[in-house]
Design an enzyme around this catalytic site. Structure first.
Site, PDB file in Angstrom:
ATOM      1  N   HIS A   9       6.411  -1.531   3.089  1.00 21.83           N
ATOM      2  CA  HIS A   9       5.623  -0.433   3.639  1.00 21.83           C
ATOM      3  C   HIS A   9       4.433  -0.945   4.453  1.00 21.83           C
ATOM      4  O   HIS A   9       3.946  -2.060   4.250  1.00 21.83           O
ATOM      5  CB  HIS A   9       5.106   0.472   2.513  1.00 21.83           C
ATOM      6  CG  HIS A   9       4.219  -0.237   1.536  1.00 21.83           C
ATOM      7  ND1 HIS A   9       2.881  -0.483   1.793  1.00 21.83           N
ATOM      8  CD2 HIS A   9       4.468  -0.756   0.321  1.00 21.83           C
ATOM      9  CE1 HIS A   9       2.349  -1.130   0.776  1.00 21.83           C
ATOM     10  NE2 HIS A   9       3.287  -1.312  -0.136  1.00 21.83           N
ATOM     11  N   GLY A  10       3.961  -0.117   5.365  1.00 20.14           N
ATOM     12  CA  GLY A  10       2.762  -0.455   6.125  1.00 20.14           C
ATOM     13  C   GLY A  10       1.548  -0.572   5.205  1.00 20.14           C
ATOM     14  O   GLY A  10       1.583  -0.154   4.048  1.00 20.14           O
ATOM     15  N   GLU A  87       7.221  -0.729  -6.574  1.00 20.46           N
ATOM     16  CA  GLU A  87       6.499  -1.994  -6.662  1.00 20.46           C
ATOM     17  C   GLU A  87       6.456  -2.494  -8.103  1.00 20.46           C
ATOM     18  O   GLU A  87       6.676  -1.734  -9.056  1.00 20.46           O
ATOM     19  CB  GLU A  87       5.070  -1.794  -6.107  1.00 20.46           C
ATOM     20  CG  GLU A  87       4.133  -2.993  -6.188  1.00 20.46           C
ATOM     21  CD  GLU A  87       4.633  -4.205  -5.424  1.00 20.46           C
ATOM     22  OE1 GLU A  87       5.672  -4.771  -5.835  1.00 20.46           O
ATOM     23  OE2 GLU A  87       3.983  -4.614  -4.452  1.00 20.46           O
ATOM     24  N   LYS A  88       6.188  -3.764  -8.270  1.00 22.16           N
ATOM     25  CA  LYS A  88       5.920  -4.318  -9.601  1.00 22.16           C
ATOM     26  C   LYS A  88       4.758  -3.567 -10.248  1.00 22.16           C
ATOM     27  O   LYS A  88       3.762  -3.267  -9.585  1.00 22.16           O
ATOM     28  CB  LYS A  88       5.568  -5.804  -9.443  1.00 22.16           C
ATOM     29  CG  LYS A  88       4.959  -6.480 -10.663  1.00 22.16           C
ATOM     30  CD  LYS A  88       4.611  -7.918 -10.309  1.00 22.16           C
ATOM     31  CE  LYS A  88       3.654  -8.521 -11.318  1.00 22.16           C
ATOM     32  NZ  LYS A  88       3.280  -9.913 -10.961  1.00 22.16           N
ATOM     33  N   HIS A 182       8.628  -2.335  -1.304  1.00 24.89           N
ATOM     34  CA  HIS A 182       7.349  -2.958  -1.642  1.00 24.89           C
ATOM     35  C   HIS A 182       7.478  -4.478  -1.705  1.00 24.89           C
ATOM     36  O   HIS A 182       8.584  -5.011  -1.833  1.00 24.89           O
ATOM     37  CB  HIS A 182       6.854  -2.414  -2.973  1.00 24.89           C
ATOM     38  CG  HIS A 182       6.788  -0.925  -3.001  1.00 24.89           C
ATOM     39  ND1 HIS A 182       5.644  -0.221  -2.715  1.00 24.89           N
ATOM     40  CD2 HIS A 182       7.751   0.011  -3.240  1.00 24.89           C
ATOM     41  CE1 HIS A 182       5.891   1.080  -2.788  1.00 24.89           C
ATOM     42  NE2 HIS A 182       7.166   1.243  -3.104  1.00 24.89           N
TER      43      HIS A 182
END
Length: 248
Positions: A9-10, A87-88, A182
Protein backbone atom coordinates in the site's frame (compact mmCIF):
# COMPACT_ATOMS: atom_id res chain seq x y z
CA UNK A 1 3.37 -16.90 -19.08
CA UNK A 2 1.57 -15.82 -15.92
CA UNK A 3 2.21 -12.58 -14.03
CA UNK A 4 1.59 -11.83 -10.38
CA UNK A 5 1.98 -8.24 -9.19
CA UNK A 6 2.48 -7.54 -5.50
CA UNK A 7 2.05 -3.98 -4.31
CA UNK A 8 2.56 -2.68 -0.81
CA UNK A 9 0.00 0.00 0.00
CA UNK A 10 0.97 3.64 -0.43
CA UNK A 11 2.37 5.56 2.52
CA UNK A 12 -0.12 5.66 5.39
CA UNK A 13 -0.57 8.42 7.94
CA UNK A 14 1.23 6.25 10.50
CA UNK A 15 4.04 5.38 8.04
CA UNK A 16 4.54 9.13 7.77
CA UNK A 17 4.78 9.40 11.56
CA UNK A 18 7.10 6.33 11.74
CA UNK A 19 4.67 4.49 14.03
CA UNK A 20 4.14 0.72 14.39
CA UNK A 21 0.80 0.14 12.66
CA UNK A 22 0.09 -3.58 12.26
CA UNK A 23 -3.64 -4.29 12.29
CA UNK A 24 -4.53 -0.71 13.29
CA UNK A 25 -6.74 0.69 10.53
CA UNK A 26 -5.31 3.99 9.30
CA UNK A 27 -5.73 6.06 6.15
CA UNK A 28 -3.35 6.73 3.28
CA UNK A 29 -1.41 9.98 3.50
CA UNK A 30 -1.53 12.45 0.60
CA UNK A 31 1.80 11.03 -0.50
CA UNK A 32 0.39 7.52 -0.26
CA UNK A 33 -2.53 8.42 -2.50
CA UNK A 34 -0.11 9.76 -5.11
CA UNK A 35 2.09 6.65 -4.79
CA UNK A 36 -0.91 4.41 -5.44
CA UNK A 37 -2.01 6.45 -8.45
CA UNK A 38 1.51 6.46 -9.86
CA UNK A 39 1.72 2.69 -9.38
CA UNK A 40 -1.46 2.28 -11.40
CA UNK A 41 -0.13 4.53 -14.14
CA UNK A 42 3.11 2.55 -14.34
CA UNK A 43 1.24 -0.75 -14.54
CA UNK A 44 -1.04 0.56 -17.29
CA UNK A 45 1.93 1.93 -19.25
CA UNK A 46 3.57 -1.49 -19.06
CA UNK A 47 0.55 -3.25 -20.51
CA UNK A 48 -0.82 -5.04 -17.44
CA UNK A 49 -4.45 -6.10 -17.69
CA UNK A 50 -5.54 -7.78 -14.46
CA UNK A 51 -8.52 -10.12 -14.37
CA UNK A 52 -8.67 -10.45 -10.57
CA UNK A 53 -7.39 -8.59 -7.52
CA UNK A 54 -6.82 -9.37 -3.85
CA UNK A 55 -6.36 -7.17 -0.80
CA UNK A 56 -6.57 -7.20 2.99
CA UNK A 57 -9.26 -6.02 5.42
CA UNK A 58 -7.32 -2.82 6.12
CA UNK A 59 -8.28 0.53 4.58
CA UNK A 60 -4.82 1.57 3.45
CA UNK A 61 -4.48 -1.54 1.26
CA UNK A 62 -8.07 -1.43 0.01
CA UNK A 63 -7.79 2.21 -1.06
CA UNK A 64 -4.44 1.53 -2.72
CA UNK A 65 -6.08 -1.23 -4.75
CA UNK A 66 -8.98 1.02 -5.74
CA UNK A 67 -6.69 3.86 -6.79
CA UNK A 68 -4.50 1.52 -8.86
CA UNK A 69 -7.51 0.00 -10.60
CA UNK A 70 -9.01 3.44 -11.19
CA UNK A 71 -5.85 4.58 -12.96
CA UNK A 72 -5.93 1.39 -15.06
CA UNK A 73 -9.66 1.65 -15.92
CA UNK A 74 -10.14 -1.74 -14.24
CA UNK A 75 -12.42 -0.92 -11.33
CA UNK A 76 -14.95 -3.43 -12.65
CA UNK A 77 -12.80 -6.53 -12.14
CA UNK A 78 -13.57 -8.90 -9.23
CA UNK A 79 -11.69 -8.23 -6.01
CA UNK A 80 -11.38 -10.39 -2.90
CA UNK A 81 -10.64 -9.11 0.60
CA UNK A 82 -9.16 -11.49 3.16
CA UNK A 83 -7.77 -11.02 6.65
CA UNK A 84 -4.88 -13.39 5.89
CA UNK A 85 -3.43 -10.60 3.73
CA UNK A 86 -3.34 -8.22 6.72
CA UNK A 87 -0.09 -6.75 7.98
CA UNK A 88 1.87 -8.49 10.72
CA UNK A 89 0.28 -7.84 14.11
CA UNK A 90 2.72 -5.83 16.23
CA UNK A 91 1.04 -6.49 19.59
CA UNK A 92 1.75 -3.91 22.27
CA UNK A 93 4.03 -1.99 19.89
CA UNK A 94 1.09 -0.78 17.80
CA UNK A 95 0.83 2.97 18.07
CA UNK A 96 4.41 3.49 19.30
CA UNK A 97 7.00 5.52 17.39
CA UNK A 98 9.67 3.22 15.95
CA UNK A 99 12.66 5.51 16.53
CA UNK A 100 11.58 6.35 20.10
CA UNK A 101 11.10 2.64 20.79
CA UNK A 102 14.63 2.01 19.47
CA UNK A 103 16.01 4.63 21.87
CA UNK A 104 14.24 2.88 24.76
CA UNK A 105 15.00 -0.75 23.89
CA UNK A 106 17.96 -0.48 21.48
CA UNK A 107 18.23 -0.78 17.70
CA UNK A 108 18.97 -4.51 17.84
CA UNK A 109 15.85 -5.37 19.83
CA UNK A 110 13.59 -3.26 17.62
CA UNK A 111 15.13 -4.85 14.51
CA UNK A 112 14.24 -8.26 15.96
CA UNK A 113 10.65 -7.17 16.57
CA UNK A 114 10.34 -5.60 13.12
CA UNK A 115 12.26 -7.96 10.90
CA UNK A 116 13.21 -11.20 12.69
CA UNK A 117 11.81 -14.52 11.58
CA UNK A 118 10.39 -15.85 14.82
CA UNK A 119 10.56 -13.21 17.59
CA UNK A 120 7.14 -11.55 18.11
CA UNK A 121 6.59 -8.35 20.10
CA UNK A 122 4.80 -8.48 23.47
CA UNK A 123 1.17 -9.47 22.77
CA UNK A 124 -1.73 -7.19 23.61
CA UNK A 125 -4.36 -8.64 25.94
CA UNK A 126 -7.70 -10.02 24.77
CA UNK A 127 -9.38 -7.25 26.80
CA UNK A 128 -7.50 -4.53 24.90
CA UNK A 129 -9.95 -2.38 22.92
CA UNK A 130 -7.54 -2.63 19.96
CA UNK A 131 -7.84 -6.43 19.83
CA UNK A 132 -9.07 -7.77 16.47
CA UNK A 133 -11.35 -10.04 18.48
CA UNK A 134 -13.38 -6.91 19.30
CA UNK A 135 -13.44 -5.60 15.72
CA UNK A 136 -16.65 -6.34 13.78
CA UNK A 137 -14.81 -6.77 10.50
CA UNK A 138 -13.41 -10.04 11.89
CA UNK A 139 -16.71 -11.30 13.30
CA UNK A 140 -16.74 -14.15 10.79
CA UNK A 141 -13.24 -15.33 11.70
CA UNK A 142 -12.61 -17.96 14.36
CA UNK A 143 -11.23 -15.98 17.35
CA UNK A 144 -8.40 -18.49 17.78
CA UNK A 145 -7.13 -17.49 14.33
CA UNK A 146 -6.96 -13.79 15.23
CA UNK A 147 -3.51 -12.82 16.55
CA UNK A 148 -2.62 -10.59 19.48
CA UNK A 149 0.97 -10.42 18.20
CA UNK A 150 2.94 -12.07 15.40
CA UNK A 151 6.40 -12.85 14.12
CA UNK A 152 7.12 -13.18 10.41
CA UNK A 153 6.96 -16.95 10.91
CA UNK A 154 3.39 -16.56 12.15
CA UNK A 155 2.49 -14.42 9.14
CA UNK A 156 3.91 -17.07 6.80
CA UNK A 157 1.83 -19.74 8.54
CA UNK A 158 -1.39 -17.82 7.81
CA UNK A 159 -0.36 -16.42 4.43
CA UNK A 160 1.12 -19.37 2.52
CA UNK A 161 -1.94 -21.64 2.90
CA UNK A 162 -4.06 -18.83 1.45
CA UNK A 163 -1.65 -18.50 -1.46
CA UNK A 164 -1.95 -22.23 -2.16
CA UNK A 165 -5.73 -22.47 -1.72
CA UNK A 166 -6.81 -19.26 -3.46
CA UNK A 167 -4.34 -16.82 -4.99
CA UNK A 168 -2.21 -19.41 -6.81
CA UNK A 169 -5.29 -21.09 -8.28
CA UNK A 170 -6.63 -17.70 -9.38
CA UNK A 171 -3.32 -16.90 -11.08
CA UNK A 172 -3.35 -20.24 -12.88
CA UNK A 173 -6.88 -19.53 -14.09
CA UNK A 174 -6.67 -15.84 -14.99
CA UNK A 175 -3.00 -15.48 -15.91
CA UNK A 176 -2.54 -12.01 -14.44
CA UNK A 177 -3.60 -10.84 -10.97
CA UNK A 178 -2.81 -8.04 -8.52
CA UNK A 179 -2.33 -8.33 -4.76
CA UNK A 180 -2.36 -5.04 -2.81
CA UNK A 181 -1.33 -5.72 0.76
CA UNK A 182 1.35 -4.91 3.36
CA UNK A 183 5.09 -5.02 3.92
CA UNK A 184 5.16 -8.18 6.01
CA UNK A 185 2.32 -10.15 4.46
CA UNK A 186 4.02 -9.58 1.10
CA UNK A 187 7.46 -10.43 2.52
CA UNK A 188 5.98 -13.70 3.77
CA UNK A 189 4.77 -14.53 0.28
CA UNK A 190 8.04 -13.42 -1.35
CA UNK A 191 10.03 -15.63 1.02
CA UNK A 192 7.87 -18.59 -0.02
CA UNK A 193 7.93 -17.86 -3.76
CA UNK A 194 11.69 -17.30 -3.89
CA UNK A 195 12.61 -19.92 -1.28
CA UNK A 196 14.58 -17.26 0.62
CA UNK A 197 16.53 -17.98 3.79
CA UNK A 198 15.66 -16.41 7.14
CA UNK A 199 18.78 -14.25 6.86
CA UNK A 200 17.87 -13.05 3.37
CA UNK A 201 14.30 -12.09 4.28
CA UNK A 202 15.57 -10.19 7.32
CA UNK A 203 17.42 -7.82 4.97
CA UNK A 204 14.69 -7.60 2.33
CA UNK A 205 12.41 -4.56 2.29
CA UNK A 206 9.44 -3.68 0.10
CA UNK A 207 8.86 0.04 -0.57
CA UNK A 208 5.38 1.54 -0.60
CA UNK A 209 3.52 1.95 -3.87
CA UNK A 210 6.03 0.20 -6.15
CA UNK A 211 4.71 -2.68 -8.30
CA UNK A 212 6.69 -5.90 -7.73
CA UNK A 213 6.27 -8.35 -10.62
CA UNK A 214 6.65 -12.14 -10.56
CA UNK A 215 6.63 -14.01 -13.86
CA UNK A 216 5.85 -17.74 -13.99
CA UNK A 217 5.75 -20.27 -16.82
CA UNK A 218 2.58 -22.23 -17.50
CA UNK A 219 3.63 -24.86 -14.95
CA UNK A 220 3.96 -22.14 -12.28
CA UNK A 221 7.74 -22.27 -12.15
CA UNK A 222 9.15 -18.86 -11.22
CA UNK A 223 11.01 -17.30 -14.14
CA UNK A 224 11.98 -13.91 -12.73
CA UNK A 225 10.92 -11.14 -10.39
CA UNK A 226 11.52 -7.39 -10.56
CA UNK A 227 10.29 -4.01 -9.36
CA UNK A 228 8.79 -1.65 -11.94
CA UNK A 229 10.59 1.67 -11.75
CA UNK A 230 13.97 3.36 -11.60
CA UNK A 231 16.43 0.98 -9.84
CA UNK A 232 18.31 3.76 -8.03
CA UNK A 233 15.10 5.33 -6.72
CA UNK A 234 13.77 1.94 -5.60
CA UNK A 235 17.06 1.24 -3.78
CA UNK A 236 16.69 4.54 -1.88
CA UNK A 237 13.10 3.68 -0.95
CA UNK A 238 14.10 0.21 0.27
CA UNK A 239 16.90 1.69 2.38
CA UNK A 240 14.44 4.17 3.88
CA UNK A 241 12.18 1.29 4.98
CA UNK A 242 15.16 -0.47 6.56
CA UNK A 243 16.09 2.65 8.53
CA UNK A 244 12.63 3.30 10.02
CA UNK A 245 13.33 1.34 13.19
CA UNK A 246 16.69 2.92 14.02
CA UNK A 247 17.14 5.33 16.89
CA UNK A 248 18.98 7.83 14.70
Amino acid sequence: MKRLVLMRHGESTWNKLNVFTGWTDVQLSEKGIEEARKGGQVLKANGFDFKMAYTSYLTRAIKTLWLVLEEMDLMYIPEVKHWRLNEKHYGELQGLNKAETAVKYGDEQVLLWRRSFDVPPQPMTEEDDRSPRKDKRYSGVDPKDLPLTESLKDVIERMVPYWNSDIKLSLEKHGEILVAAHGNSLRALVMHLKNMSEEAILAFNIPTGIPYVFEFDDDMNLLKDYFLGDPEEIKKLMDAVANQGKSK
